[in-house]
Design a protein around this motif. Structure first.
Motif: not given
Length: 370
Positions: A50-52, A62-65, A67
């Motif tokens: 999840h792209w954390w 970051s935790t996109p998308p 906030a």
């Protein structure tokens, strides 16, 4: 760097301030593996699920998308490995909470290595193995110098069995030396390289061997170091091993062209790797034999003169299972001529009057083992 030990995966990083960190390879979102292979030049760690994103110090970036508030981010960094310390250019990890400090565990080993510049070694080669043998057998093989004549014909000329002596003190390690080494026309001979500059004269003609409990084997030649690191896998009796060769600072002879020096290093690496290749065959044969022995209730027999290192290592394993360190009162007190000469040199340097008390010379009769 990703380290796999049994079923545990660990990420090790070096941040912009050259500080080393170690974390469990688990994303704090859904538990996915954050990293799957070693990488150089990373600026951050990004979970592929999840792209954390995490900074190299493990904090959540970051935790996109979505906030995520800072106060939540501060609680969601990668979980650090409890113990991380360095010694002799090696990073030691300890997963036990409130673990014993490394210096306490090592006993007198740091004093034995204090004269060697092990923090500025030059990497000269690496080889990785998958061995069909338990990690404990690999460690026992390293401290078993009795097998050299049978298994290592070239090493037997350079590091003769009869020139092995104990170099053991208190601590979670097994230590011995070859003193002196014998120049035998091989790539490890003394004239090929400059030696470490700090050791005493008696040390400059010797090889030092240390099994640092549990899984690090260190060999120190007058001009180089090679290490073996073992990593148990998820499969019993299968172990990953990494062999590394490192050259002493200033090992290159001034008169040698760079290409000639590299060729010498390659020949030395090939020599060391061939020794380890021979060991792998011996270890896998031993593993198969022990399965057969266990099925028939057979037990081995120690020869004290040769097998005291294995006796010590096995006692460290037995005590480690209970969360204890080796009981020194159960170990024979051993000393060879090399250890006495080093103690004499220390005495001259410190202007003291005593050599370590209670040491006894090892004879052919050996020493009693508990």
């Amino acid at each position: 760097k990703v380290i796999e030990v049994g079923g545990t995966s660990i990420i090790m990083t070096c941040d912009k301030d050259s500080k080393i960190h170690a974390f469990y390879n688990v994303c704090r979102h859904r538990g996915a593996r954050v990293a799957s292979k070693d990488e150089k030049g990373c600026k951050q760690l990004v979970c592929p699920y999840h792209w954390w994103a995490y900074r190299l110090d493990g904090t959540l970036k970051s935790t996109p998308p979505a906030a995520t508030p800072k106060e939540r981010k501060d609680l969601l960094g990668l979980q650090p490995v409890p113990g991380l310390e360095t010694f002799a250019g090696i990073v030691f990890l300890n997963q036990a909470p409130n673990s014993v400090p490394l210096a306490e565990s090592l006993g007198d080993l740091p004093n034995k290595l204090a004269r060697y510049d092990l923090g500025n070694l030059e990497h000269a080669g690496k080889k990785e193995y998958t061995i069909q043998g338990d990690w404990k057998l690999i460690a026992e093989n390293f401290v078993d110098f009795y097998h050299i004549n049978a298994v290592h014909p070239e090493l037997a000329k350079f590091s003769r069995v009869d020139d092995h002596q104990p170099y053991q003190g208190p601590g979670q390690y097994v230590g011995f030396v070859t003193s002196p080494l014998t120049d035998s026309g091989g790539p490890g001979d003394s004239h090929h390289f400059n030696a470490f500059k700090g050791p005493y004269p008696v040390e400059t003609t010797a090889a030092l061997f240390f099994q640092v409990f549990p899984n690090i084997s260190v060999t120190i030649y007058p001009h180089s170091v090679y290490t073996l690191m073992t990593f148990p896998t998820q499969h019993p009796g299968v172990t990953k091993e990494v062999l590394s060769l490192l050259m002493a600072p200033g090992a290159k002879k001034e008169e040698d062209p760079e290409e000639e020096y590299k060729e010498k290093c390659q020949k030395l690496f090939d020599f060391v790797a061939n020794i380890n290749d021979e060991d792998v065959v011996a270890i896998e044969n031993l593993q198969n034999g022990l399965r057969n022995a266990r099925a028939r209730g057979l037990h081995g027999e120690f020869l004290p003169k040769y097998d005291w290192p294995i006796h010590r290592f096995q006692n460290m394993v037995l005590e480690g299972i209970k969360g204890n360190t080796v009981n020194e009162s159960h170990m024979p007190v051993l000393c060879g001529a090399f250890q006495i000469q080093v103690a004499d040199a220390n005495e001259m340097v410190r202007s003291t009057s005593t050599v370590a008390p209670g040491l006894v010379e090892v004879s052919d009769a050996g020493a009693a083992m508990a």
